[in-house]
Design an enzyme around this catalytic site. Structure first.
Site, PDB file in Angstrom:
ATOM      1  N   GLY A  87       0.657  -1.434   0.120  1.00  0.00           N
ATOM      2  CA  GLY A  87      -0.088   0.000   0.074  1.00  0.00           C
ATOM      3  C   GLY A  87       0.759   1.178  -0.057  1.00  0.00           C
ATOM      4  N   LEU A  88       0.657   2.247   0.658  1.00  0.00           N
ATOM      5  CA  LEU A  88       0.999   3.841   0.519  1.00  0.00           C
ATOM      6  C   LEU A  88       1.194   4.077  -0.762  1.00  0.00           C
ATOM      7  CD1 LEU A  88       3.373   3.481   3.992  1.00  0.00           C
ATOM      8  CD2 LEU A  88       1.338   4.640   3.743  1.00  0.00           C
ATOM      9  N   CYS A  89       0.703   4.162  -1.668  1.00  0.00           N
ATOM     10  CA  CYS A  89       0.912   4.707  -2.936  1.00  0.00           C
ATOM     11  C   CYS A  89      -0.043   5.143  -3.095  1.00  0.00           C
ATOM     12  CB  CYS A  89       0.660   3.482  -4.363  1.00  0.00           C
ATOM     13  SG  CYS A  89       0.181   1.704  -3.655  1.00  0.00           S
ATOM     14  N   GLY A  90      -1.056   5.998  -2.524  1.00  0.00           N
ATOM     15  CA  GLY A  90      -2.181   6.788  -2.943  1.00  0.00           C
ATOM     16  C   GLY A  90      -3.430   6.323  -3.319  1.00  0.00           C
TER      17      GLY A  90
END
Lengths: 294, 134
Positions: A87-90
């Site tokens: 994750g952590l990709c908008g």
């Protein structure tokens, strides 16, 4: 009113978060460069192979090949959803999941078809398996050390149930790498192959010499084409993921800076208020002493 | 005009684009050469070497592991599974992979493994051979 200590603690927290987002941004940027080169170099082949393939496919091929023949009644669909492993990709994963869910709903509810899911990437898999979806397969971790062998195995895994007749159609939903800051969601047919020849070329195509034979070349090229499609999709999604992560982390870093700025302001104001209060107390205390002394 | 357009493309990259005088490919039914105004042909080709003649002074070679060649209207498109110039070939690596393939052929009992190993051996030997072409 938060105390000075609270504010100091928050500033420290934001600061360390910012350090992490900054580092993640750098890592994504470095990986992005390689992923971007890979997809940009891979695109010409993917494009050209459909041109050559198009010159081979006539009505006869369309009827005789399992990869090309369109079924009259499409009942079972395999939906291949390509998300990232992390994750952590908008909105990268969310957008894909949204698109896939909408497609699933449309096909199941409105058109009464059966849709099974195949999830490439951990995020999509985690989402769909916990909900009311029939996930028949998954490929988690393909993006780590992505190579053609892995991709080809995955392609075979996806194609196999189609060849066996379990599905009438295979559909892909994935992110295409448009630029560093933008990804485009692509939903497209994978099987049956919809490549067609360019009508303008017909007069040349009729005069083609085929070696060893048209049939043999078609048989050789179709699996190759499908494998290459999967490879291309993986590279597209991979590059798009790093682009999305880099942008997201860049935003997060900027947001942390803004937050820190306003926290510092609050902190300084509170500090000043405390000092003023102290001075006031001292002065009024001194004044009181003066009055009682005189 | 004796020249025609040639493109050699692999899944990993575009290996060559330019105007050339002739190109020779190891076709499935035997090696053949394409010159200008060649009749439209679509052929598969096998493991071997591709020879590209740009002009009298300069020609190039590529080691390839098969693919298709598509000739139409003085445009030649070679879709190769892999294509490497002789100077790009890592001979030590090719020798290692040939060795690995030989071992696998010796040790493995399954027919499919042997077939795969033989293909891999043929590719490695081809790369070693072509690495000396100039």
């Amino acid at each position: 009113m938060p105390t000075l200590r609270d504010i100091r603690g928050r500033i420290r927290g934001v600061q360390s978060t910012q350090k992490i987002t900054k580092a993640m941004k750098m890592v994504a940027a470095a990986k992005l460069r390689r992923a971007q080169d890979a997809i940009i170099n891979a695109r010409p082949y993917a494009k050209k192979i459909s041109v050559t393939l198009g010159r081979l496919i006539g009505d006869e091929e369309r009827e005789n090949s399992i990869y090309l023949a369109e079924k009259e009644n499409v009942e079972n669909i395999l939906l291949v959803v390509v998300t990232a492993d992390r994750g952590l990709c908008g909105a990268f994963n969310t957008n894909i999941i949204k698109e896939a869910t909408a497609y699933h709903k449309k096909m199941m509810k409105e058109e009464g078809k059966n849709v099974d899911l195949f999830c490439i990437g951990k995020k999509g898999y985690d989402f769909f398996r916990k909900r009311d979806f029939n996930v028949v397969g998954n490929a988690v971790g393909v993006f780590q050390g992505l190579n053609p062998d892995k991709s080809n195995q995955l392609a075979d895994l996806i194609i196999k149930p189609y060849v066996e007749g379990k599905y009438d159609q295979i559909y892909f939903v994935y992110n295409e790498f448009k630029s560093v800051v933008s990804q485009k969601i692509i939903s497209e047919d994978f099987l049956p192959i919809t490549v067609r020849f360019n009508p303008e070329e017909k007069k040349y195509i009729d005069n083609y010499i085929y070696e060893p034979s048209r049939k043999k070349i078609v048989e050789y090229m179709l699996p190759k084409y499908l494998q290459n499609q999967v490879w291309r999709v993986l590279l597209e999604s991979n590059a798009a993921e790093f682009g999305a992560r880099m942008t997201a982390m860049d935003n997060a870093t900027t947001n942390a800076s803004d937050l820190m700025k306003s926290l510092r302001l609050t902190y300084n104001k509170a500090r000043q208020a405390a000092i003023t209060k102290e001075i006031l107390e001292i002065v009024s205390g001194a004044n009181a002493l003066k009055k009682s002394g005189s | 005009m004796k020249e025609f357009d040639l493109e050699i493309v692999t899944p990993a990259r575009v290996c060559y684009t330019g105007k050339v005088e002739s190109v020779t490919v190891p076709g499935s039914l035997g090696e053949f050469q394409v010159l200008v105004n060649h009749a439209p042909i679509l052929s598969t080709f096998e493991i071997g070497g591709i020879k590209v003649v740009e002009n009298k002074e300069s020609s190039l070679y590529f080691a390839t592991s098969g693919g298709t060649v598509d000739v139409i209207q003085n445009k030649v498109l070679i879709l190769a599974n892999a294509a490497e110039k002789p100077e790009e070939i890592d001979v030590a690596r090719a020798e290692k992979s040939a060795e690995r393939a030989r071992n696998r052929i010796r040790e493995s009992g399954k027919e499919i493994d042997i077939m795969r190993a033989e293909a891999s051996l043929a590719r490695a030997l081809n790369r070693i051979k072509i690495s000396t072409w100039r």
